[in-house]
Design a protein around this motif. Structure first.
Motif, short mmCIF file in Angstrom:
data_model
loop_
_atom_site.label_atom_id
_atom_site.label_comp_id
_atom_site.label_asym_id
_atom_site.label_seq_id
_atom_site.Cartn_x
_atom_site.Cartn_y
_atom_site.Cartn_z
N ASP A 212 53.17 70.73 -5.38
CA ASP A 212 51.99 70.70 -4.53
C ASP A 212 51.68 72.13 -4.09
O ASP A 212 52.46 72.75 -3.37
CB ASP A 212 52.24 69.81 -3.30
N VAL A 213 50.54 72.66 -4.53
CA VAL A 213 50.24 74.07 -4.29
C VAL A 213 50.11 74.38 -2.80
O VAL A 213 50.54 75.44 -2.33
CB VAL A 213 48.97 74.48 -5.06
N GLU A 214 49.53 73.49 -2.02
CA GLU A 214 49.35 73.75 -0.59
C GLU A 214 50.69 73.77 0.13
O GLU A 214 50.92 74.60 1.02
CB GLU A 214 48.42 72.70 0.03
N GLU A 215 51.59 72.87 -0.24
CA GLU A 215 52.92 72.86 0.38
C GLU A 215 53.68 74.13 0.05
O GLU A 215 54.35 74.71 0.93
CB GLU A 215 53.71 71.64 -0.08
N HIS B 87 65.97 71.08 -15.02
CA HIS B 87 65.31 70.63 -13.79
C HIS B 87 64.12 71.51 -13.44
O HIS B 87 63.05 71.01 -13.09
CB HIS B 87 66.32 70.61 -12.65
N VAL B 88 64.31 72.82 -13.53
CA VAL B 88 63.22 73.75 -13.22
C VAL B 88 62.06 73.54 -14.18
O VAL B 88 60.88 73.55 -13.79
CB VAL B 88 63.72 75.21 -13.26
N ASN B 89 62.37 73.33 -15.44
CA ASN B 89 61.31 73.11 -16.42
C ASN B 89 60.53 71.82 -16.13
O ASN B 89 59.32 71.76 -16.33
CB ASN B 89 61.92 73.05 -17.83
N GLN B 90 61.21 70.81 -15.63
CA GLN B 90 60.57 69.53 -15.35
C GLN B 90 59.71 69.56 -14.08
O GLN B 90 58.99 68.60 -13.81
CB GLN B 90 61.62 68.43 -15.24
N LEU B 91 59.78 70.66 -13.32
CA LEU B 91 58.93 70.78 -12.14
C LEU B 91 57.47 71.02 -12.50
O LEU B 91 56.58 70.87 -11.65
CB LEU B 91 59.43 71.92 -11.24
N SER B 92 57.22 71.42 -13.73
CA SER B 92 55.87 71.75 -14.16
C SER B 92 54.90 70.61 -13.88
O SER B 92 55.16 69.45 -14.22
CB SER B 92 55.87 72.08 -15.65
N MET B 93 53.80 70.92 -13.23
CA MET B 93 52.72 69.99 -12.89
C MET B 93 53.12 68.98 -11.81
O MET B 93 52.37 68.05 -11.53
CB MET B 93 52.21 69.25 -14.13
N GLU C 198 53.00 75.98 -14.06
CA GLU C 198 53.78 75.21 -13.08
C GLU C 198 52.89 74.29 -12.26
O GLU C 198 53.36 73.29 -11.72
CB GLU C 198 54.54 76.15 -12.15
N PHE C 199 51.61 74.63 -12.13
CA PHE C 199 50.67 73.87 -11.31
C PHE C 199 49.53 73.35 -12.17
O PHE C 199 49.25 73.87 -13.26
CB PHE C 199 50.11 74.73 -10.18
N ALA C 200 48.86 72.33 -11.66
CA ALA C 200 47.66 71.83 -12.33
C ALA C 200 46.62 72.95 -12.41
O ALA C 200 46.61 73.88 -11.60
CB ALA C 200 47.10 70.63 -11.57
N PHE C 201 45.74 72.87 -13.41
CA PHE C 201 44.80 73.95 -13.69
C PHE C 201 44.01 74.36 -12.45
O PHE C 201 43.92 75.56 -12.13
CB PHE C 201 43.85 73.52 -14.81
N HIS C 202 43.44 73.42 -11.73
CA HIS C 202 42.62 73.77 -10.57
C HIS C 202 43.47 74.28 -9.41
O HIS C 202 42.99 75.06 -8.59
CB HIS C 202 41.77 72.58 -10.14
N ASP C 203 44.73 73.87 -9.36
CA ASP C 203 45.62 74.43 -8.35
C ASP C 203 45.96 75.88 -8.66
O ASP C 203 46.17 76.69 -7.75
CB ASP C 203 46.91 73.61 -8.26
N VAL C 204 46.01 76.22 -9.95
CA VAL C 204 46.25 77.61 -10.34
C VAL C 204 45.11 78.50 -9.86
O VAL C 204 45.33 79.62 -9.40
CB VAL C 204 46.43 77.73 -11.87
N LEU C 205 43.89 78.01 -9.95
CA LEU C 205 42.74 78.78 -9.46
C LEU C 205 42.92 79.10 -7.97
O LEU C 205 42.68 80.22 -7.54
CB LEU C 205 41.44 78.01 -9.68
N CYS D 100 60.65 81.76 -4.00
CA CYS D 100 61.66 81.35 -3.02
C CYS D 100 61.32 79.98 -2.43
O CYS D 100 62.22 79.16 -2.21
CB CYS D 100 61.75 82.39 -1.90
N ALA D 101 60.05 79.74 -2.19
CA ALA D 101 59.63 78.46 -1.63
C ALA D 101 59.92 77.32 -2.60
O ALA D 101 60.40 76.24 -2.20
CB ALA D 101 58.15 78.50 -1.28
N ILE D 102 59.63 77.52 -3.88
CA ILE D 102 59.90 76.47 -4.88
C ILE D 102 61.40 76.20 -4.96
O ILE D 102 61.84 75.04 -4.96
CB ILE D 102 59.35 76.89 -6.25
N LEU D 103 62.19 77.27 -5.01
CA LEU D 103 63.63 77.09 -5.10
C LEU D 103 64.19 76.46 -3.83
O LEU D 103 65.12 75.64 -3.90
CB LEU D 103 64.31 78.44 -5.36
#
Length: 636
Positions: free
Chosen positions: A564-567, A555-561, A504-511, A532-535
């Motif tokens: 914003d991990v900080e948000e 729509h949920v599938n298109q959220l991938s990448m 769901e997030f960019a590789f470095h955001d996953v870290l 819950c935050a994503i939804l």
């Protein structure tokens, strides 16, 4: 008699899944425990697969060709006279009268889809396991006595082909349901687009930037068909998927108040969400400042708080992740860690040698090892190939992924390899740059997520229930909308939970995301608050544009990448603080999130070989759950 030897005598389309000789049938007592010894009939009990059909069969020693079969509508029992003999037609019979007429001295057979439950008790006459199969027609097959044991083996066999759930009123009674279509398969095997493969490939693997609109709609249709057998009615009866979440899950508590199975819930005013601020990543100097001259870490609680608040700079991750994942004890000295690392490295390469030394002839006779190797080779070739660390042919990073996953099969052969594990391992190999260290950190990570990948996937089921409970508390109108669109079971969150937002997030955001979750702060099951935050960030679009089942999944599938991990981290912490300060918060929510309410988790850790707890986890105990009488509605 071994099942394999029996299978050799049968047609090629027949496969014996379980067999036990010396089984006694009690044709004179369907569900009574006071049957007389005079009415015992000795024979063999088998579970047989004939093409796609699975049945339970009892064959007496004295007459193996006469057999009673459950009718297709499960409303009667058919008596077959000399089956395979003179072509006699079956005659419908009353199953209750059958015992009095002597026919039960013959065998019986019931299809798996016709069985409603199986009761397992100790027989007081012979001190042996006793089985009683109940049909969906409210009748029972003759009780069976397993003189040579094997009840657990039989139940294990049934669990592989069906869903067994404990009856709430009788702990010895196991309800038999169909095998889960969705949760029984990994997300890699869900139906999807077929651009360049001969087998189904899930939409979840698609590049989010590549013409997702048309292909996502195909995925949603295939995803839907996984439950409905390809036919999509206007309304989808919840019983078609309700059994997935209706099954009792270990540690899943049912709150009983005025009416058993229901929790009375009143509307809770949560108040406003506090504003929170993220911090800076923990730098190398800050990390070093928390160590004494022997290398022992100091002020660990404050260090974890700093990691939760801002994560780690990349230079620190290689060492810090070993602590966060439990590979290194927090209170260990540098010398102790070096000694532990040497020992663990030796252990790793000994296990690696086990599969490396298997000859081709041996592997030809080990179908499971061949299957694991085939799955691993396929998945490694398509794991994070856009990342420079894994890009290109003959990449050494891919070799590390392959070897660590193959060695894990030797470490945990019961589980072996399940698709999705390569996604969890990839960041560990990238950060740690050590084969042995990556393996042991992966072992710790898998202890947290082990039940996500087990055949029954109890961890996944429990987490989906928990997520629904939290959504009911935070925004009941949104959950009601999802239920009205046949999405109340939240299966579109399946991938998020299975591999912890890896795609769901960019590789470095996953870290960054993973190291924050590994701190165990600010509560248990923080990953559910991330869901819950994503939804919450997407609910307005979903509801305002009146998305239906397919559109929600798309729509949920298109959220991938695109997240914003900080948000998301900021919003998830804000949701936690909102729940924490609310008055009258339901106990179900507190049980899910409170750190001190329960030490066992829904998706981990499982006991080790000696029965001890294998370590901490970031996934918590399921909260109370009750199903309402209204279709598709849940009360928490």
């Amino acid at each position: 008699m071994a099942a394999e030897s029996s299978a050799a005598k049968l047609p090629c389309a027949v496969r014996v899944l379980f067999e036990r000789d010396g089984v006694l049938a009690r044709p004179g007592a369907r569900d009574r425990e006071d049957a007389e010894e005079d009415f015992l009939v000795c024979g063999s009990l088998r579970i047989v697969q004939k093409d796609a059909d699975i049945s339970v069969e009892f064959t007496p020693l004295e007459d193996s060709t006469d057999i009673l079969c459950a009718a297709e509508d499960s409303s009667s029992v058919m008596e077959w006279v000399r089956r395979g003999g003179g072509g006699r037609r079956p005659a419908e019979r009353d199953p209750v009268r059958a015992a009095d007429e002597g026919a039960p001295r013959r065998g019986f057979s019931a299809g798996l889809t016709q069985l409603a439950a199986v009761t397992v008790r100790r027989d007081r006459w012979r001190d042996a396991p006793a089985l009683l199969f109940a049909l969906k027609s409210a009748t029972s097959l003759p009780p069976l006595l397993l003189q040579q044991g094997g009840a657990e083996e039989l139940l294990d066999c049934l669990r592989r082909v069906a869903t067994l759930s404990q009856c709430a009123l009788d702990a010895s009674r196991l309800l038999i349901g169909p095998a889960d279509k969705l949760l029984g398969d990994s997300f890699e095997n869900l139906p999807g687009d077929q651009d360049d493969r001969n087998h189904f490939e899930p939409k979840f693997r698609e590049d989010p930037g590549a013409s997702a609109a048309d292909r996502a709609s195909k995925v949603s249709d295939g995803f839907f068909d996984a439950f409905r057998g390809g036919e999509r009615p206007r309304r989808h009866p919840p019983e078609e998927v309700a059994h997935v979440l209706a099954e009792p899950v270990p540690a899943l508590e049912i709150n009983q108040q005025e009416e058993p199975g229901f929790e009375v819930v009143t509307r809770v005013g949560l108040g406003s969400r506090p504003q929170v601020q993220r911090g800076a990543p923990v730098s190398a100097p800050v990390w070093s400042a928390h160590q004494d001259r022997d290398g022992r870490l100091l002020r660990v609680a404050g260090l974890k708080e700093s990691i939760f608040r801002g994560g780690l700079c990349h230079a620190v991750r290689k060492e810090a992740w070993k602590f966060l994942l439990g590979y290194f004890p927090w209170g260990s000295t540098l010398e102790q860690r070096k000694s532990l690392q040497r020992s663990k490295t030796d252990d790793y390469f000994r296990m690696k040698l086990q599969w490396k030394s298997v000859s081709e002839e041996q592997e030809k006779r080990n179908w499971r090892l061949r299957e694991y190797r085939s799955l691993i080779e396929k998945d490694v070739e398509r794991t994070d190939r856009s990342n420079p660390f894994y890009r290109g042919a003959d990449n050494p990073g891919l070799v590390l992924l392959h070897d660590v996953l193959m060695t894990y099969c030797m470490y945990d052969f019961d589980l072996g390899y399940v698709q999705g594990m390569s996604d969890l391992l990839s960041p560990l190999v990238f950060v740690l740059e050590s084969e042995a260290d990556a393996f042991w950190c992966f072992v710790s990570f898998m202890e947290q997520l082990h039940r996500n990948f087990e055949e029954q996937m109890l961890g996944m089921k429990a987490q989906l229930i928990q997520l629904g409970s939290l959504l009911r508390l935070l925004d009941p109108s949104f959950l009601n909308y999802l239920e009205s669109q046949d999405s109340g079971y939240l299966y579109f969150c399946f991938r998020w939970l299975l591999i912890r937002f890896k795609r769901e997030f960019a590789f470095h955001d996953v870290l960054r995301l993973w190291e924050v979750m590994w701190t165990g702060l600010p509560c248990r099951n923080f990953h559910l608050l991330l869901c819950c935050a994503i939804l919450d960030s997407e609910k307005s679009k979903i509801m305002e544009e009146k998305f239906g089942f397919s559109e929600i999944l798309k729509h949920v599938n298109q959220l991938s990448m695109k997240l914003d991990v900080e948000e998301i981290l900021q919003m998830a912490e804000s949701i936690w603080l909102q729940i924490k300060k609310s008055q009258g918060c339901p106990r179900s929510a507190l049980d899910i999130l409170a750190r001190d309410s329960c030490h066992r988790a829904s998706a981990g850790p499982r006991p080790d070989r000696d029965g001890r707890s294998a370590g901490a986890t970031d996934s918590g105990c399921p909260g109370p759950l009750a199903f309402t009488s209204q279709p598709g509605a849940l009360l928490f």
